[in-house]
Design a protein around this motif. Structure first.
Motif, PDB file in Angstrom:
ATOM      1  N   LYS A   1       0.706   5.722  -5.438  1.00 49.63           N
ATOM      2  CA  LYS A   1      -0.335   5.703  -4.405  1.00 49.63           C
ATOM      3  C   LYS A   1      -1.728   5.476  -4.994  1.00 49.63           C
ATOM      4  N   GLY A   2      -1.809   5.479  -6.319  1.00 48.74           N
ATOM      5  CA  GLY A   2      -3.107   5.254  -6.952  1.00 48.74           C
ATOM      6  C   GLY A   2      -3.930   6.509  -7.139  1.00 48.74           C
ATOM      7  N   TYR A   3      -3.327   7.681  -6.931  1.00 42.73           N
ATOM      8  CA  TYR A   3      -4.054   8.941  -7.100  1.00 42.73           C
ATOM      9  C   TYR A   3      -4.094   9.397  -8.560  1.00 42.73           C
ATOM     10  N   ARG A   4      -3.194   8.842  -9.365  1.00 42.63           N
ATOM     11  CA  ARG A   4      -3.156   9.119 -10.796  1.00 42.63           C
ATOM     12  C   ARG A   4      -3.044   7.801 -11.550  1.00 42.63           C
ATOM     13  N   GLU A   5      -3.564   7.786 -12.782  1.00 42.08           N
ATOM     14  CA  GLU A   5      -3.442   6.579 -13.585  1.00 42.08           C
ATOM     15  C   GLU A   5      -2.075   6.477 -14.242  1.00 42.08           C
ATOM     16  N   ALA A   6      -1.459   7.619 -14.528  1.00 46.81           N
ATOM     17  CA  ALA A   6      -0.165   7.609 -15.213  1.00 46.81           C
ATOM     18  C   ALA A   6       0.613   8.873 -14.887  1.00 46.81           C
ATOM     19  N   SER A   7       1.931   8.824 -15.139  1.00 50.32           N
ATOM     20  CA  SER A   7       2.770  10.003 -14.951  1.00 50.32           C
ATOM     21  C   SER A   7       2.553  10.965 -16.109  1.00 50.32           C
ATOM     22  N   LEU A   8       3.345  12.008 -16.176  1.00 51.85           N
ATOM     23  CA  LEU A   8       3.235  12.978 -17.260  1.00 51.85           C
ATOM     24  C   LEU A   8       4.137  12.596 -18.427  1.00 51.85           C
ATOM     25  N   ALA A   9       3.873  13.170 -19.583  1.00 53.14           N
ATOM     26  CA  ALA A   9       4.683  12.909 -20.785  1.00 53.14           C
ATOM     27  C   ALA A   9       5.926  13.795 -20.721  1.00 53.14           C
ATOM     28  N   TRP A  10       6.922  13.357 -19.936  1.00 55.22           N
ATOM     29  CA  TRP A  10       8.101  14.185 -19.705  1.00 55.22           C
ATOM     30  C   TRP A  10       8.901  14.477 -20.973  1.00 55.22           C
ATOM     31  N   PRO A  11       9.052  13.535 -21.903  1.00 55.84           N
ATOM     32  CA  PRO A  11       9.759  13.874 -23.151  1.00 55.84           C
ATOM     33  C   PRO A  11       9.065  14.987 -23.926  1.00 55.84           C
ATOM     34  N   VAL A  12       7.727  14.991 -23.871  1.00 53.19           N
ATOM     35  CA  VAL A  12       6.961  16.044 -24.552  1.00 53.19           C
ATOM     36  C   VAL A  12       7.195  17.390 -23.869  1.00 53.19           C
ATOM     37  N   ILE A  13       7.195  17.385 -22.533  1.00 50.19           N
ATOM     38  CA  ILE A  13       7.449  18.617 -21.780  1.00 50.19           C
ATOM     39  C   ILE A  13       8.836  19.152 -22.105  1.00 50.19           C
ATOM     40  N   ASP A  14       9.818  18.260 -22.150  1.00 50.83           N
ATOM     41  CA  ASP A  14      11.199  18.679 -22.441  1.00 50.83           C
ATOM     42  C   ASP A  14      11.308  19.331 -23.811  1.00 50.83           C
ATOM     43  N   LYS A  15      10.657  18.736 -24.801  1.00 49.16           N
ATOM     44  CA  LYS A  15      10.731  19.272 -26.156  1.00 49.16           C
ATOM     45  C   LYS A  15       9.993  20.604 -26.283  1.00 49.16           C
ATOM     46  N   ALA A  16       9.042  20.835 -25.407  1.00 49.80           N
ATOM     47  CA  ALA A  16       8.262  22.070 -25.461  1.00 49.80           C
ATOM     48  C   ALA A  16       8.943  23.224 -24.731  1.00 49.80           C
ATOM     49  N   LEU A  17      10.065  22.938 -24.068  1.00 49.46           N
ATOM     50  CA  LEU A  17      10.792  23.982 -23.348  1.00 49.46           C
ATOM     51  C   LEU A  17      11.852  24.602 -24.256  1.00 49.46           C
ATOM     52  N   PRO A  18      12.183  25.882 -24.041  1.00 50.18           N
ATOM     53  CA  PRO A  18      13.223  26.520 -24.867  1.00 50.18           C
ATOM     54  C   PRO A  18      14.582  25.892 -24.605  1.00 50.18           C
ATOM     55  N   LYS A  19      15.444  25.967 -25.600  1.00 49.80           N
ATOM     56  CA  LYS A  19      16.766  25.377 -25.484  1.00 49.80           C
ATOM     57  C   LYS A  19      17.637  26.209 -24.561  1.00 49.80           C
ATOM     58  N   GLN A  20      18.243  25.540 -23.581  1.00 52.24           N
ATOM     59  CA  GLN A  20      19.133  26.236 -22.659  1.00 52.24           C
ATOM     60  C   GLN A  20      20.485  26.457 -23.315  1.00 52.24           C
ATOM     61  N   ARG A  21      21.262  27.339 -22.744  1.00 55.43           N
ATOM     62  CA  ARG A  21      22.575  27.645 -23.299  1.00 55.43           C
ATOM     63  C   ARG A  21      23.435  26.390 -23.352  1.00 55.43           C
ATOM     64  N   ALA A  22      24.277  26.329 -24.341  1.00 54.46           N
ATOM     65  CA  ALA A  22      25.083  25.129 -24.569  1.00 54.46           C
ATOM     66  C   ALA A  22      25.980  24.792 -23.382  1.00 54.46           C
ATOM     67  N   LYS A  23      26.414  25.810 -22.625  1.00 51.64           N
ATOM     68  CA  LYS A  23      27.345  25.537 -21.528  1.00 51.64           C
ATOM     69  C   LYS A  23      26.699  24.726 -20.409  1.00 51.64           C
ATOM     70  N   VAL A  24      25.359  24.770 -20.338  1.00 56.36           N
ATOM     71  CA  VAL A  24      24.671  23.972 -19.333  1.00 56.36           C
ATOM     72  C   VAL A  24      24.440  22.585 -19.925  1.00 56.36           C
ATOM     73  N   LYS A  25      25.456  21.751 -19.867  1.00 57.70           N
ATOM     74  CA  LYS A  25      25.382  20.434 -20.473  1.00 57.70           C
ATOM     75  C   LYS A  25      26.083  19.401 -19.601  1.00 57.70           C
ATOM     76  N   PRO A  26      25.496  19.080 -18.455  1.00 54.96           N
ATOM     77  CA  PRO A  26      26.115  18.091 -17.579  1.00 54.96           C
ATOM     78  C   PRO A  26      26.053  16.698 -18.198  1.00 54.96           C
ATOM     79  N   HIS A  27      26.999  15.863 -17.838  1.00 52.70           N
ATOM     80  CA  HIS A  27      26.988  14.490 -18.329  1.00 52.70           C
ATOM     81  C   HIS A  27      25.803  13.739 -17.716  1.00 52.70           C
ATOM     82  N   PRO A  28      25.069  12.986 -18.512  1.00 54.94           N
ATOM     83  CA  PRO A  28      23.950  12.207 -17.966  1.00 54.94           C
ATOM     84  C   PRO A  28      24.444  11.329 -16.814  1.00 54.94           C
ATOM     85  N   SER A  29      23.733  11.384 -15.714  1.00 59.62           N
ATOM     86  CA  SER A  29      24.180  10.640 -14.534  1.00 59.62           C
ATOM     87  C   SER A  29      23.036   9.849 -13.932  1.00 59.62           C
ATOM     88  N   LEU A  30      23.402   8.846 -13.162  1.00 61.75           N
ATOM     89  CA  LEU A  30      22.419   8.000 -12.495  1.00 61.75           C
ATOM     90  C   LEU A  30      22.136   8.571 -11.103  1.00 61.75           C
TER      91      LEU A  30
END
Length: 411
Positions: free
Chosen positions: A173-202
């Motif tokens: 809509k033009g309200y922001r110049e760019a999205s957020l750095a989602w890979p950076v956000i993901d890396k900054a989050l604590p690691k979830q338990r291994a059992k929460v590992k869904p197959h990447p899906s579309l």
């Protein structure tokens, strides 16, 4: 006198922050993008306020903006809020309401419609609901997600996706110049338990585009993957499919327990598109070989890597053509063959009113509740037929038409 000059600022390319003095800094991101920010402090709180893109704002103009921003801060005025008022930029809360109103028109599941906005109301709005959607930064989003990332992992992942939807809508809509750095956000989050590992899906919203690309060529791998998507089966079940298992007149595919993950016979009601797809496969039947989707080696089925490589190659080709590729937006990974079962489940949950037990029967999930399993022995075949027909209609059905000569490779 500032530390930077127009020439030196233009020459800088290494990622980092370069101070001009009095809080004005030139920020260079990892991609090489440059922007001006003004670092200010008020009541012990420090914040960065954007002063424009380096391409659009000169050093002299940035200095003027910096003086104005510092003056506003000293006067107790929020420059970002003032800018938002001037430009009509909505708050995150207002933007989320607009996104929700637009998207719910296409949802059939009322429960999901309510959950979508309720998740943001409960977790995102208290933190930055009244902040300009242009002023939401990665740190604020990370903190909101981190609060429930380990205790409520599924809710946290959905919250992440919904925040991203609002942010990306704001970019559009033009309200922001760019999205957020989602890979950076993901890396900054604590690691979830291994059992929460869904197959990447579309996401199901991107499935039609994927199928359009899938059907541009015909190989054994592509035919097998389309059958997998239409039937919501596991990769091994499709790759090992045998002609004696399939009754096209009765529109049934009976997979014996020995080929099922749960060790229980599984019968699939074939929709019209699936029947047409299997009819199409008759032209590729090989002598003395009952495999519906035979591999390149005599008597051998396709390998799981065949489908994996196919999706990776399609992803790379789409990126090369300027497309977004075929990624799981939550995990930021390329979608997998098994992940299309999640795509199917998400579509059923969010776009239809078919009951959970009908969906679970279609996915051949073993009921972990032993009491329920003891009393529920039906396969729900009659109820699954309209569900699979609806799914095929969403997928665009089979390409139909004449059989195309297979490319001389398996993927």
């Amino acid at each position: 006198m500032g530390k930077l000059t127009a020439t030196s600022a233009k020459a800088l390319t290494a990622p980092g922050r370069y101070s001009d003095g009095d809080g004005l800094e030139l920020l260079i991101g990892r991609t090489g993008a440059k922007s001006w920010v003004v670092r200010v402090q008020k009541d012990g709180k420090r914040r960065d306020i954007g002063a424009g893109s380096f391409k659009k704002v000169s050093l002299a103009e940035a200095r003027v903006k910096a003086v104005k921003i510092r003056s506003q801060i000293e006067a107790g005025i929020d420059p970002v809020a003032e800018r938002r008022k001037a430009r009509g930029i909505p708050s995150f809360r207002e933007a989320a309401a607009l996104v929700h109103a637009e998207q719910k028109k296409g949802w059939k599941n009322g429960k999901h419609t309510d959950q979508w906005i309720n998740t943001l109301t409960a977790y995102a709005f208290p933190a930055f609901g009244d902040v300009s959607v242009a002023g939401i930064d990665a740190a604020a989003v990370r903190d909101v997600l981190a609060a429930i990332w380990l205790t409520k992992p599924e809710t946290a992942r959905r919250l992440r996706q919904r925040i991203r939807t609002v942010i990306d809508w704001s970019v559009g809509k033009g309200y922001r110049e760019a999205s957020l750095a989602w890979p950076v956000i993901d890396k900054a989050l604590p690691k979830q338990r291994a059992k929460v590992k869904p197959h990447p899906s579309l996401p199901y919203s991107e499935l039609l585009g994927f199928l359009f690309k899938l059907r541009e060529k015909e190989t054994m791998g592509r035919l097998a993957l389309e059958a997998l998507i239409l039937t919501a089966c596991r990769s091994a079940e499709v790759r090992g499919a045998l002609w004696p298992e399939i009754d096209l007149e009765a529109k049934l595919w009976r997979i014996p327990a020995g080929r099922m993950k749960g060790g229980v016979d599984h019968t699939i009601p074939l929709c019209d598109a699936s029947v047409a797809h299997f009819e199409r496969m008759k032209a590729h039947k090989r002598e003395n070989n009952d495999l519906v989707f035979p591999g390149t080696s005599k008597g051998k089925s396709l390998s799981d890597m065949t489908l994996t490589k196919l999706i990776r190659d399609m992803h790379a080709a789409d990126l090369k053509a300027g497309g977004p590729g075929f990624m799981d937006p939550v995990q930021n990974k390329i979608a997998t063959a098994h992940g299309f079962r999640s795509t199917f489940a998400d579509w059923i949950n969010e776009q239809t009113s078919f009951p959970r037990e009908i969906r679970e029967a279609a996915l051949a999930h073993v009921n972990q509740n032993k009491v329920e399993a003891a009393y529920s022995r039906t396969a729900y075949l009659d109820k699954r037929r309209p569900m699979m027909e609806a799914w095929a209609a969403y997928c665009g059905g089979s390409t139909g038409g004449n059989v195309v000569q297979l490319v001389n490779k398996s993927a």
